[in-house]
Scaffold this motif. Sequence first.
Motif, PDB file in Angstrom:
ATOM      1  N   PHE A 199      39.183  35.708  39.523  1.00 32.07           N
ATOM      2  CA  PHE A 199      38.626  35.944  40.853  1.00 32.07           C
ATOM      3  C   PHE A 199      39.160  37.224  41.497  1.00 32.07           C
ATOM      4  O   PHE A 199      38.503  37.789  42.360  1.00 32.07           O
ATOM      5  N   ASP A 200      40.321  37.694  41.082  1.00 24.44           N
ATOM      6  CA  ASP A 200      40.818  38.976  41.589  1.00 24.44           C
ATOM      7  C   ASP A 200      40.049  40.156  40.993  1.00 24.44           C
ATOM      8  O   ASP A 200      40.091  41.254  41.514  1.00 24.44           O
ATOM      9  N   SER A 201      39.334  39.907  39.888  1.00 26.10           N
ATOM     10  CA  SER A 201      38.603  40.993  39.225  1.00 26.10           C
ATOM     11  C   SER A 201      37.410  41.484  40.038  1.00 26.10           C
ATOM     12  O   SER A 201      36.914  42.563  39.795  1.00 26.10           O
ATOM     13  N   HIS A 202      36.926  40.710  40.984  1.00 21.02           N
ATOM     14  CA  HIS A 202      35.785  41.037  41.840  1.00 21.02           C
ATOM     15  C   HIS A 202      34.478  41.118  41.056  1.00 21.02           C
ATOM     16  O   HIS A 202      33.485  40.607  41.501  1.00 21.02           O
ATOM     17  N   GLU A 203      34.449  41.793  39.908  1.00 24.27           N
ATOM     18  CA  GLU A 203      33.206  41.945  39.154  1.00 24.27           C
ATOM     19  C   GLU A 203      32.970  40.821  38.161  1.00 24.27           C
ATOM     20  O   GLU A 203      31.839  40.576  37.776  1.00 24.27           O
ATOM     21  N   GLY A 204      33.999  40.164  37.699  1.00 31.12           N
ATOM     22  CA  GLY A 204      33.825  39.153  36.662  1.00 31.12           C
ATOM     23  C   GLY A 204      33.743  39.810  35.302  1.00 31.12           C
ATOM     24  O   GLY A 204      34.544  40.667  34.964  1.00 31.12           O
ATOM     25  N   LEU A 205      32.743  39.435  34.521  1.00 32.35           N
ATOM     26  CA  LEU A 205      32.559  39.992  33.177  1.00 32.35           C
ATOM     27  C   LEU A 205      31.389  40.968  33.174  1.00 32.35           C
ATOM     28  O   LEU A 205      30.346  40.703  33.762  1.00 32.35           O
ATOM     29  N   THR A 206      31.590  42.081  32.504  1.00 32.56           N
ATOM     30  CA  THR A 206      30.529  43.079  32.350  1.00 32.56           C
ATOM     31  C   THR A 206      30.115  43.112  30.882  1.00 32.56           C
ATOM     32  O   THR A 206      30.963  43.196  29.992  1.00 32.56           O
TER      33      THR A 206
END
Length: 185
Positions: free
Chosen positions: A122-129
């Motif tokens: 959740f700290d990644s903001h983007e999730g998976l790309t």
Amino acid sequence: GELEQTREIIFETAREAIDFCHEMEDHHRIEEIRSKKRLKAALGGIKLKEKGGKEKIKFLIEVVSGTELPAADISTSDPMVKIMFNGKEVHKTKFISSTLEPVWTIKHDSLCLFTVTVQDLFDSHEGLTFLVQDFDKFGGNETLGAVVVPPRDVFLAKGERVEYPLKALFGHKDFGTAKLSLRIR
């Protein structure tokens, strides 16, 4: 990340050094509070087994297929998919030759196990790309587009096949109806 930096800070007095350390500790505490609030808001009432988001979760990710992918070569592409998290590659499929409608299988490395703490997800903001590229044996691979799966969608995924529109990267042309199908469990 991979780049490590060291900085030397020189203070005129011991008091300035102590004040600086207190300021940094306050900043660190504030960031921890913000991080916990972001996690709580992102979870939206979902209860975790461990407090503080330290719970490690493992996802099985499957790159299933692409539809109506753009042609990077004259009339076709050699598509492959890179899975990225926080700017780092966590997995890459093999390319499939000469197709705009690829179907990845186990022999194309379509499956990936991804382990992360809830907090880091959740700290990644983007999730998976999911970066879809045209493989080129000589020269660089050409990017065809990307799919970004937000952290909450990754966390709540139940293994169903989901078709995502392929989005153009900033400064690249839009590919209209291209899609990438994924499973996350």
